[in-house]
Design a protein around this motif. Sequence first.
Motif, PDB file in Angstrom:
ATOM      1  N   PHE A 168       1.688  60.966  26.389  1.00 30.93           N
ATOM      2  CA  PHE A 168       0.923  61.652  26.932  1.00 30.93           C
ATOM      3  C   PHE A 168       1.260  62.950  27.269  1.00 30.93           C
ATOM      4  CE2 PHE A 168      -1.164  64.165  30.820  1.00 30.93           C
ATOM      5  CZ  PHE A 168      -2.466  64.297  30.964  1.00 30.93           C
ATOM      6  N   VAL A 169       2.397  63.591  27.360  1.00 24.59           N
ATOM      7  CA  VAL A 169       3.487  64.608  27.484  1.00 24.59           C
ATOM      8  C   VAL A 169       3.580  65.279  25.902  1.00 24.59           C
ATOM      9  CG1 VAL A 169       5.430  66.377  28.095  1.00 24.59           C
ATOM     10  CG2 VAL A 169       4.728  64.310  29.878  1.00 24.59           C
ATOM     11  N   GLU A 170       3.645  64.507  25.434  1.00 23.80           N
ATOM     12  CA  GLU A 170       3.955  65.244  23.850  1.00 23.80           C
ATOM     13  C   GLU A 170       2.406  65.454  23.104  1.00 23.80           C
ATOM     14  OE1 GLU A 170       5.537  61.756  21.896  1.00 23.80           O
ATOM     15  OE2 GLU A 170       7.263  61.639  23.070  1.00 23.80           O
ATOM     16  N   ARG A 171       0.907  64.780  23.556  1.00 27.14           N
ATOM     17  CA  ARG A 171       0.397  65.218  23.155  1.00 27.14           C
ATOM     18  C   ARG A 171      -0.496  66.324  23.825  1.00 27.14           C
ATOM     19  NH1 ARG A 171       1.289  60.636  22.069  1.00 27.14           N
ATOM     20  NH2 ARG A 171       0.527  59.441  19.919  1.00 27.14           N
ATOM     21  N   ASN A 172       0.737  66.668  24.971  1.00 27.57           N
ATOM     22  CA  ASN A 172      -0.141  67.554  25.964  1.00 27.57           C
ATOM     23  C   ASN A 172       0.236  68.827  26.694  1.00 27.57           C
ATOM     24  OD1 ASN A 172      -3.707  66.409  26.485  1.00 27.57           O
ATOM     25  ND2 ASN A 172      -1.840  65.041  26.668  1.00 27.57           N
ATOM     26  N   GLN A 173       0.898  68.764  25.213  1.00 29.42           N
ATOM     27  CA  GLN A 173       1.813  70.719  25.784  1.00 29.42           C
ATOM     28  C   GLN A 173       1.515  71.414  26.843  1.00 29.42           C
ATOM     29  OE1 GLN A 173       4.638  70.010  22.805  1.00 29.42           O
ATOM     30  NE2 GLN A 173       6.388  68.761  22.843  1.00 29.42           N
ATOM     31  N   GLU A 174       0.524  72.275  25.406  1.00 35.11           N
ATOM     32  CA  GLU A 174      -0.136  73.686  25.870  1.00 35.11           C
ATOM     33  C   GLU A 174      -0.966  73.360  27.397  1.00 35.11           C
ATOM     34  OE1 GLU A 174      -3.428  76.493  23.720  1.00 35.11           O
ATOM     35  OE2 GLU A 174      -2.003  75.411  23.089  1.00 35.11           O
ATOM     36  N   LYS A 175      -1.793  71.701  27.442  1.00 34.79           N
ATOM     37  CA  LYS A 175      -2.623  71.796  28.880  1.00 34.79           C
ATOM     38  C   LYS A 175      -1.634  71.504  29.625  1.00 34.79           C
ATOM     39  CE  LYS A 175      -6.579  68.576  29.671  1.00 34.79           C
ATOM     40  NZ  LYS A 175      -6.566  67.160  29.753  1.00 34.79           N
ATOM     41  N   LEU A 176      -0.003  71.518  29.428  1.00 34.80           N
ATOM     42  CA  LEU A 176       0.674  71.146  30.916  1.00 34.80           C
ATOM     43  C   LEU A 176       1.918  72.074  31.054  1.00 34.80           C
ATOM     44  CD1 LEU A 176       1.670  67.095  29.758  1.00 34.80           C
ATOM     45  CD2 LEU A 176      -0.027  68.364  32.124  1.00 34.80           C
ATOM     46  N   SER A 177       1.981  73.441  30.151  1.00 34.64           N
ATOM     47  CA  SER A 177       2.649  74.095  30.377  1.00 34.64           C
ATOM     48  C   SER A 177       2.880  75.096  31.446  1.00 34.64           C
ATOM     49  CB  SER A 177       2.443  75.156  28.957  1.00 34.64           C
ATOM     50  OG  SER A 177       0.712  76.297  29.852  1.00 34.64           O
ATOM     51  N   CYS A 178       4.022  75.053  32.138  1.00 34.32           N
ATOM     52  CA  CYS A 178       3.872  75.784  33.038  1.00 34.32           C
ATOM     53  C   CYS A 178       5.678  76.511  33.180  1.00 34.32           C
ATOM     54  CB  CYS A 178       4.653  75.091  33.732  1.00 34.32           C
ATOM     55  SG  CYS A 178       5.038  73.481  33.530  1.00 34.32           S
ATOM     56  N   ASP A 179       5.850  76.713  34.500  1.00 32.94           N
ATOM     57  CA  ASP A 179       7.222  77.407  34.843  1.00 32.94           C
ATOM     58  C   ASP A 179       8.072  77.145  35.278  1.00 32.94           C
ATOM     59  OD1 ASP A 179       6.592  80.336  33.025  1.00 32.94           O
ATOM     60  OD2 ASP A 179       4.594  79.953  34.560  1.00 32.94           O
ATOM     61  N   VAL A 180       7.504  76.127  36.523  1.00 32.43           N
ATOM     62  CA  VAL A 180       8.405  75.001  37.024  1.00 32.43           C
ATOM     63  C   VAL A 180       7.338  74.224  37.501  1.00 32.43           C
ATOM     64  CG1 VAL A 180       7.723  76.113  38.857  1.00 32.43           C
ATOM     65  CG2 VAL A 180      10.070  75.092  38.949  1.00 32.43           C
ATOM     66  N   ILE A 181       8.833  72.763  36.817  1.00 32.34           N
ATOM     67  CA  ILE A 181       8.065  71.830  37.732  1.00 32.34           C
ATOM     68  C   ILE A 181       8.278  71.448  39.364  1.00 32.34           C
ATOM     69  CG2 ILE A 181       8.129  69.104  36.876  1.00 32.34           C
ATOM     70  CD1 ILE A 181       9.101  70.697  34.076  1.00 32.34           C
ATOM     71  N   LEU A 182       7.544  71.139  39.729  1.00 32.14           N
ATOM     72  CA  LEU A 182       8.005  70.178  41.319  1.00 32.14           C
ATOM     73  C   LEU A 182       7.576  68.949  41.621  1.00 32.14           C
ATOM     74  CD1 LEU A 182       8.603  71.853  44.148  1.00 32.14           C
ATOM     75  CD2 LEU A 182       6.445  71.990  44.415  1.00 32.14           C
ATOM     76  N   ILE A 183       8.805  68.185  42.002  1.00 31.52           N
ATOM     77  CA  ILE A 183       8.631  66.473  41.995  1.00 31.52           C
ATOM     78  C   ILE A 183       8.832  66.830  43.492  1.00 31.52           C
ATOM     79  CG2 ILE A 183       9.281  64.961  41.501  1.00 31.52           C
ATOM     80  CD1 ILE A 183      10.032  65.306  38.568  1.00 31.52           C
ATOM     81  N   SER A 184       7.950  65.270  43.979  1.00 33.71           N
ATOM     82  CA  SER A 184       8.223  65.713  45.646  1.00 33.71           C
ATOM     83  C   SER A 184       9.063  63.431  45.667  1.00 33.71           C
ATOM     84  CB  SER A 184       8.477  65.774  46.874  1.00 33.71           C
ATOM     85  OG  SER A 184       8.102  67.052  46.970  1.00 33.71           O
ATOM     86  N   ASP A 185       9.839  63.174  44.905  1.00 37.41           N
ATOM     87  CA  ASP A 185      10.111  61.611  44.743  1.00 37.41           C
ATOM     88  C   ASP A 185      11.211  61.062  44.667  1.00 37.41           C
ATOM     89  OD1 ASP A 185       9.315  59.103  44.014  1.00 37.41           O
ATOM     90  OD2 ASP A 185       9.172  59.432  42.322  1.00 37.41           O
ATOM     91  N   THR A 186      12.486  61.947  45.918  1.00 42.29           N
ATOM     92  CA  THR A 186      14.245  61.445  46.395  1.00 42.29           C
ATOM     93  C   THR A 186      13.761  62.064  47.421  1.00 42.29           C
ATOM     94  OG1 THR A 186      14.017  64.362  45.643  1.00 42.29           O
ATOM     95  CG2 THR A 186      14.520  62.875  44.028  1.00 42.29           C
ATOM     96  N   GLY A 187      15.135  62.239  48.304  1.00 37.73           N
ATOM     97  CA  GLY A 187      15.661  62.434  49.529  1.00 37.73           C
ATOM     98  C   GLY A 187      16.177  63.475  50.086  1.00 37.73           C
ATOM     99  N   MET A 188      16.200  63.117  51.318  1.00 39.65           N
ATOM    100  CA  MET A 188      17.445  64.390  51.797  1.00 39.65           C
ATOM    101  C   MET A 188      18.595  63.903  52.848  1.00 39.65           C
ATOM    102  SD  MET A 188      14.680  66.751  53.793  1.00 39.65           S
ATOM    103  CE  MET A 188      13.618  65.552  55.757  1.00 39.65           C
ATOM    104  N   ILE A 189      18.973  65.138  53.184  1.00 39.35           N
ATOM    105  CA  ILE A 189      20.500  64.324  54.197  1.00 39.35           C
ATOM    106  C   ILE A 189      19.882  63.816  55.107  1.00 39.35           C
ATOM    107  CG2 ILE A 189      22.693  65.303  54.790  1.00 39.35           C
ATOM    108  CD1 ILE A 189      23.134  66.700  52.529  1.00 39.35           C
ATOM    109  N   SER A 190      19.397  64.831  55.726  1.00 32.59           N
ATOM    110  CA  SER A 190      19.171  63.950  57.015  1.00 32.59           C
ATOM    111  C   SER A 190      17.611  64.894  57.629  1.00 32.59           C
ATOM    112  CB  SER A 190      19.954  64.024  58.112  1.00 32.59           C
ATOM    113  OG  SER A 190      20.345  65.653  58.811  1.00 32.59           O
TER     114      SER A 190
END
Lengths: 464, 464
Positions: A168-190
């Motif tokens: 999907f990403v390879e075929r939609n580089q323009e649609k997905l163009s951005c300045d930063v990618i933000l993900i919340s799929d990890t953790g934090m210490i406490s």
Amino acid sequence: MENIKQYVQENKERFINELIELLKMPSVSADSAYAQDVINTAEAVKASLEKAGCDVVEMCETPGYPIVYGHKIIDSNLPTVLVYGHYDVQPADPIELWDSPPFEPVIKTTEIHPEGAIFARGACDDKGQMYMHVKAFEYMIANNNLPCNVKFMIEGEEEVGSKSLGWFVERNQEKLSCDVILISDTGMISNTQPSITTGLRGLSYVEVEVTGPNRDLHSGLYGGAVANPINVLTKMIASLHDENNHITIPGFYDGVEELSLEERAQMAKRPFSQDAYNKALDIAEEYGETGYTTNERNSIRPTLDVNGIWGGYTGEGAKTVIASKAYAKISMRLVPNQDWENITELFQKHFESIAPKAVKVKVTPHHGGQGYVTPIDSIGYQAASKAYSDSFGTTPIPVRSGGSIPIVALFEKELKSKTIMMGFGLDSDAIHSPNEHYGIFNYMKGIETIPLFYKYFTELSKNQ
Amino acid sequence: MENIKQYVQENKERFINELIELLKMPSVSADSAYAQDVINTAEAVKASLEKAGCDVVEMCETPGYPIVYGHKIIDSNLPTVLVYGHYDVQPADPIELWDSPPFEPVIKTTEIHPEGAIFARGACDDKGQMYMHVKAFEYMIANNNLPCNVKFMIEGEEEVGSKSLGWFVERNQEKLSCDVILISDTGMISNTQPSITTGLRGLSYVEVEVTGPNRDLHSGLYGGAVANPINVLTKMIASLHDENNHITIPGFYDGVEELSLEERAQMAKRPFSQDAYNKALDIAEEYGETGYTTNERNSIRPTLDVNGIWGGYTGEGAKTVIASKAYAKISMRLVPNQDWENITELFQKHFESIAPKAVKVKVTPHHGGQGYVTPIDSIGYQAASKAYSDSFGTTPIPVRSGGSIPIVALFEKELKSKTIMMGFGLDSDAIHSPNEHYGIFNYMKGIETIPLFYKYFTELSKNQ
């Protein structure tokens, strides 16, 4: 964004109830019995983005489950944040170890979560964390203070290796163009010490097969006179680490970045008790590469671990057999600048070279991915750091994670953008395990922190 | 005994048919579904001994299946031969690999058996070989030329570890008193080159468990920082052999008899092709202890082989887990003068001592047995050698077998008698495997050779 705390407080009950509805949908991507539920969940995510205020929302077909795409473009001169998340969940097995049904969410308090936590499969990974972004976006639209453009890309195959995402990403580089990618799929210490994941390790996963005689043999009649493939395999694996637990594969450390003492000193500031760590795992002593601490060993250093081994008779009692074959699954965690395909090749060459002539060896590469590092002087990191500082009242600590999220390297390669991992989960959330849960405190703090990231990221971008 | 060949020839068809009737009885001691068949087989053996001419035949109760005892005492001044055999058989599984039903005996010719072989479970192991003794005895009674006293002890639990035999022998030392024990439950080199098994290796069988962290861990988050029990287990096992494939357990070789060059030269006379051996096993090269040949490595030298190993994820695909536990089953073949209980203790002590502090190790002894050697200058061996020489026209070669028959050491201990192993089976008879068979040539040659043993043993005893 002064009113974000108030908005979260006023809408808290609704935010919780909406998430609970999403969690009731068993979107298990690994099991085709749930195929319709996965699709239904994608539809629900699509509807939520529309309702929150996206201009465009699409169900994008892929060879697998659809990717939900949405955006709100307010000004092409402003920066664009691409939010990634996933709406599929891990299988709930073993079901019998759940205290409540995995797809009937309940709120219970725990020691770590006195305000309560939602118990359900996917509560933290990743429906809860993904939905924070939808609600944060809703706040910014409702209050007319969205400072930049935003795009959403929410996939449904993360738990089965993001099989269609690259396509999907390879075929939609323009649609997905951005300045930063933000993900919340990890953790934090406490909950009192936020942290931002700045590094992920890469991975090379292989399976090895050692063949001795062409059939299982009686260990009395043949023992001592033929190469026992299990004995040989243990010798070969054992030789992959030296007495300092350095990996012995020639070329393995070429290019491995040695962190400066300054950087290691920074890392060491992370609150950590070796005693508590050992106690939690019931081990008498830590173990690993000479010259590095536990938190260095599991983040900035590459590893080689046997993930599975088998051969010969493994049932009850005793059987005096010399097996024809022995097997192991071996994975190497890699650090940035180690190319996983090169490492796989080095492993294969070396492993074959150390086999005695009396056996045959086959190495089968499984899969892999590159490591990743976000520089802490990037504006993405700086914006995230300020956002956490505002909402938690504490500066977050940059943390290198030992795990691997191959898609992050994919995003960098295809979209030329850095990824910021703003995780709000805790180690104790039991993701991938029975009784997964997500703290209500964490859910609300996430919704509160994300708009601040947008604000600071836009501000810092202007100054560039 | 001049007429033995003629007697065998005249009664050949009946001998075959009687054995076939015995083979039809599925006396599988491992499976309680066959309990009645096992008992029925014991009854049939009892009847055959009565018919052959024993004065006394008894079904002796034990905690398990009965032992059939019979005797013919002609003169208390004459020597006594105690014949041991077993009437139980291995399970027939995997049934689908049999070319004909395992309990419906058929006679077919093969390359090695142009005269035909009987195909059935137990044909060679041990009904065929045991029944030769009944028929040889019948001949001597019928022809009034039994030269000594004879006792029979035929058990029904050999294939499940002779569980009640020790119990029985300890309680019946007087009843079983004898000058020599005669067993046909081994093999010989070929139909043109008879051999006598003079040595058996002992055995120590243990299971080891290595525990790292108290639960399975994510190899990304913990990899490199905790002892992986599989990696550790491979290191521990690998260290049990040095670069010459000597076993490194302190004290392991204490007492191991070093054969003289003369004895080793004798052994080397056995016809053997390393090329053919390697080709049959599809191995590029043999492997084992430096300084010894294949036939020495698998008979006069002790070994340490992993018979099974397991831990972590062993299913399809990949799972990035650090297992909490790893296991192995390890057996050591021992040579005479190595006490199996002592060796088990040495193993346990050593294995525990080499474990890094970061793991816990448990060693569980399974079972074991002493090695055994019959001196070739004993009158038992000499009598057997003369008997084979007469019937085959070729002097038999003494052979040390790498396998273990713990009951032989038990007999020596309890009955103070040496055992002579006159085996007539061939390696190719597929005992314990589908399509077990026993050559008609071998069956008849056995019946023909056994009375000659009685004759020579009695004669040589007189001269002592």
